[in-house]
Every structure is written in C-alpha cells, then in structure tokens.
Design an enzyme around this catalytic site. Structure first.
Site, short mmCIF file in Angstrom:
data_model
loop_
_atom_site.label_atom_id
_atom_site.label_comp_id
_atom_site.label_asym_id
_atom_site.label_seq_id
_atom_site.Cartn_x
_atom_site.Cartn_y
_atom_site.Cartn_z
N ARG A 1 15.58 -25.75 65.84
CA ARG A 1 16.65 -26.07 65.16
C ARG A 1 17.86 -25.51 66.04
NH1 ARG A 1 14.26 -29.17 62.44
NH2 ARG A 1 13.61 -29.93 60.53
N HIS B 1 17.60 -35.56 68.83
CA HIS B 1 15.88 -35.20 67.28
C HIS B 1 14.88 -36.27 67.23
CE1 HIS B 1 15.94 -32.55 63.51
NE2 HIS B 1 14.92 -32.72 63.87
P1 NDP Z 1 5.58 -22.15 61.03
O1 NDP Z 1 6.10 -22.04 59.91
O2 NDP Z 1 3.96 -23.57 60.67
O3 NDP Z 1 5.69 -21.22 62.31
C1 NDP Z 1 6.65 -20.96 62.12
C2 NDP Z 1 6.57 -20.07 63.64
O4 NDP Z 1 7.67 -18.79 63.92
C3 NDP Z 1 5.18 -18.63 63.10
O5 NDP Z 1 4.36 -18.46 63.95
C4 NDP Z 1 6.12 -17.03 62.86
O6 NDP Z 1 5.42 -16.32 63.15
C5 NDP Z 1 7.59 -17.79 64.11
N1 NDP Z 1 7.92 -16.84 63.29
C6 NDP Z 1 9.37 -17.00 62.36
N2 NDP Z 1 9.80 -15.66 62.33
C7 NDP Z 1 9.91 -15.45 63.10
C8 NDP Z 1 10.31 -14.11 63.64
N3 NDP Z 1 11.95 -13.62 63.15
N4 NDP Z 1 9.96 -13.48 64.65
C9 NDP Z 1 9.01 -14.50 65.30
N5 NDP Z 1 8.15 -15.16 65.14
C10 NDP Z 1 8.92 -16.39 63.97
O7 NDP Z 1 6.70 -23.96 61.55
P2 NDP Z 1 5.94 -24.84 62.31
O8 NDP Z 1 5.41 -24.29 63.49
O9 NDP Z 1 5.16 -25.58 61.21
O10 NDP Z 1 7.23 -25.21 62.76
C11 NDP Z 1 8.48 -25.00 63.46
C12 NDP Z 1 10.01 -25.31 63.39
O11 NDP Z 1 10.18 -26.85 64.44
C13 NDP Z 1 10.09 -26.06 61.91
O12 NDP Z 1 10.68 -25.21 61.45
C14 NDP Z 1 11.63 -26.96 62.36
O13 NDP Z 1 12.19 -26.73 62.14
C15 NDP Z 1 11.59 -27.34 63.56
N6 NDP Z 1 10.59 -29.03 63.84
C16 NDP Z 1 10.98 -29.70 64.74
C17 NDP Z 1 10.70 -31.03 64.75
C18 NDP Z 1 11.92 -31.80 65.45
O14 NDP Z 1 11.83 -33.86 65.56
N7 NDP Z 1 12.86 -31.18 66.51
C19 NDP Z 1 10.13 -31.51 64.27
C20 NDP Z 1 9.55 -30.68 63.44
C21 NDP Z 1 9.38 -29.28 63.08
P3 NDP Z 1 3.95 -15.93 61.78
O15 NDP Z 1 2.71 -16.57 62.46
O16 NDP Z 1 4.28 -14.80 62.43
O17 NDP Z 1 4.21 -15.92 60.14
#
Ligand code: NDP
Length: 311
Positions: free
Chosen positions: A226, A274
């Site tokens: 994002r 995007h």
């Molecule tokens: P998930 O919720 O499965 O994974 C998020 C990861 O980020 C987890 O490993 C989590 O840690 C980590 N995380 C979150 N907050 C923190 C923090 N404060 N410090 C360290 N690590 C953190 O999300 P997805 O992988 O499914 O998707 C990620 C993002 O990708 C989505 O939220 C979306 O915004 C974006 N996206 C973009 C697209 C595009 O076309 N550009 C398409 C689809 C998604 P933990 O494992 O410990 O919980």
C-alpha cells in the site's frame, strides 16, 4: 439473497455479480442499490468490494461480510467497531500471481534493467559487474499469505532471501526476522527490499528516512503493498542521494497517481497502475462460494481480520 456492496462502477459490478452468481447457483446475488427496505433487514451476509461504510450500516443484521479484495484496511479504518466480522479474500491463484510479479520485478532490478534501459537511450555500451542470484540479498517485509509464497519463489530461483514479520516465523530457506530489532537487521542486508505488509497504524510511513537509510547504498525497492507505507519525500530524497537506486511502485498515496506527480517522470522509478496481483472474478468467486456454502451448512464464518491488530 446476498447483496453485493461496492463503490465500483455498474459495469464492474455486473462482472462481479455474474461471476458470483455462476459460482453460487443456489444464491441470489443482487447489487446493494436494488435491495428493498425489508430485504436490507434480512441480510446477514454481504459480499463487498471496497464498499462505502455507510451502505454497510444500512444492513443492521449483518453477521459478516466477505471481501473480494485481499486488503481491507479501508473498511477497518472507516468503520468504527463494526458489529459484524470482516473476512478478506485468501486466494491461492492471486497469491501465485503476486509471487510471479515479485519474481519478475526482482529479476528486473537484479539484472540491472533500469541501468541498461538508460544506457540504451544514451547509446552507451558498458557492462556492469555480474552478480550471482545467490549473492543478491532480498528482504521481504511481511511473511503472510503473499510474503511467504513470494519469498519461497525467490528462494527457488536461487536468491538469498530474508523476511520480516510481527511474530517469529519459520519459513524453509528464508532467514526470518521479527519485531523492531529484526527490522534493522533485515534492512541492513537487503540489496532489494520488497514490501508486502498490510497498511496499519504501525506500518504507515514505516519506510521513511531512518529505515530507508538502513538499506545498503544503492539498494532497490519494490512496493506491492500500500502506498502510505512509504514516506514519499523520504524516498525521493533517498533516490536523489543514490541510496535507493531504483524503486518499483505499484501502489500510491493517491490512486490513480496524479498526472503531475514526480514519480511519473522520475528516471529511477517504475510506476505500475496497481496491477501486481489483481483479483480475478472467477477465481475469487469460487473461494467466496465455498465459504458461503459452508456458512449455509453449519453457520461457520471463516477466520476474520483482527480489528485490534488492523489486518
Ligand atoms: P497477511 O495478513 O497474510 O500478512 C501480513 C504480514 O505482515 C504478516 O506476516 C504480518 O506479521 C506482517 N505484519 C503486519 N504488521 C506488521 C508489523 N507492524 N511489523 C511486522 N510485520 C507486520 O497479508 P497478505 O500477505 O495477504 O497481504 C499483504 C498486503 O498486500 C495486503 O494487506 C494488501 O494491502 C496488499 N496487496 C496488494 C495487492 C496489489 O495488487 N498491489 C494485491 C493484494 C494485496 P505476522 O505474520 O506476525 O502476523
């Protein structure tokens, strides 16, 4: 009857409703705008695509909403203590598409494509020293659905990969870091940094002056998560200094990216609209249909996003 609630235009809504209806022949999926007052009272489930929160508040008996988008931070931010669960899309096909984009753009940076493109424009024949994939250190921010599969794909392609998450993780072949201390370590060893974090209060502006300065000089950056996770002014400064050599940006503070934005014409920025992992209506509808069917059978609701955690 299941309402489809979306800010999308009518033609996009029709595509979604057709795909959802085909996957759920026993359900009637209708645009939110066509519901009568009585029907609004009866809805316990809605399928949503970046909906207006005001629309959801007009469905007082909702138990859950199923998003056909992966990122649901807009709903989390705009709805104050919703009385219903928010379920986001988890689609292996989309995850695979994202890992493909991660690999493609990592190779673009790894094989110095930005430099050679500029050299061609200036008719310069100059070979950069070759770097083996195993000597190229890739850091992946976020080891969730998208981050883990992307990291593994990079490992399979011979790169030296590390990843960062909130909680401790074990991912085969990936050096895993977590928490604040882990971030500095990961950044300092990322020749190419890939952002796949959700947007939360903790991640907003995370890639600002201090954290960008921890990257090795000349690092590449890919943001497929994002826009607001990056501090744009700090990135422009890091590009100016050469501290970040090239940024591949698929997501922005404002989308579409305004036509006068400096990123459009910056020679060390690749702008994508995007597009790294678009939702595919047929594939997503199948996932939604399976979850709706299970709910109809035993009232079970898939794992919802954690509103306190913000993702
Ligand atoms: P998930 O919720 O499965 O994974 C998020 C990861 O980020 C987890 O490993 C989590 O840690 C980590 N995380 C979150 N907050 C923190 C923090 N404060 N410090 C360290 N690590 C953190 O999300 P997805 O992988 O499914 O998707 C990620 C993002 O990708 C989505 O939220 C979306 O915004 C974006 N996206 C973009 C697209 C595009 O076309 N550009 C398409 C689809 C998604 P933990 O494992 O410990 O919980």
């Amino acid at each position: 009857m299941i309402p489809f609630v979306s800010r999308a235009n009518a033609s996009n809504q029709s595509i979604w409703i057709a795909a959802l209806s085909a996957s759920m022949p026993n359900e009637v999926v209708v645009p939110f705008s066509e519901l009568t007052d009585d029907q609004r009272m009866q809805c316990d489930l809605a399928i949503v695509a970046n909906p207006s929160p005001q629309d959801l508040l007009m469905l007082p008996n909702l138990k859950w909403v199923h998003s056909v988008w992966v990122g649901v931070e807009r709903m989390i931010n705009e709805l104050v203590s919703p009385s219903f669960s928010i379920v986001r899309l988890v689609d292996p096909e989309l995850t695979n598409t994202m890992s493909e984009a991660v690999l493609a753009w990592t190779l673009f940076l790894h094989r110095d494509m930005p430099t050679y493109t500029q050299q061609q424009e200036q008719v310069i024949w100059l070979q950069k020293p070759m770097v083996r994939a195993k000597d190229r250190r890739i850091g992946v921010l976020g080891l969730g659905e998208l981050g883990q599969v992307s990291a593994k794909r990079l490992v399979d392609n011979g790169f030296s990969v590390s990843g960062w998450s909130r909680r401790a993780k074990l991912v085969a072949g990936v050096q895993c870091f977590h928490g604040e201390d882990g971030l500095g370590q990961l950044l300092s060893q990322s020749d190419i940094l890939i952002c796949l974090l959700p947007l939360t209060p903790q991640t907003k502006g995370l890639l600002g002056e201090k954290n960008l300065s921890l990257l090795p000089f000349g690092a590449g950056l890919i943001n497929f998560a994002r826009g607001p996770i990056i501090d744009d002014l700090a990135l422009l400064d890091a590009l100016e200094q050469g501290h970040v050599s090239h940024a591949v940006l698929d997501v922005f503070m404002q989308e579409p990216l305004p036509s006068d934005h400096v990123y459009w014409r910056h020679q060390n920025v690749s702008v994508l609209p995007h597009i790294s992992a678009p939702t595919h209506p047929q594939s997503a509808s199948k996932i939604v249909a399976d979850n709706v069917l299970r709910y109809r059978l035993d009232a079970s609701i898939p794992e919802a996003v954690d509103l306190n955690r913000g993702y």
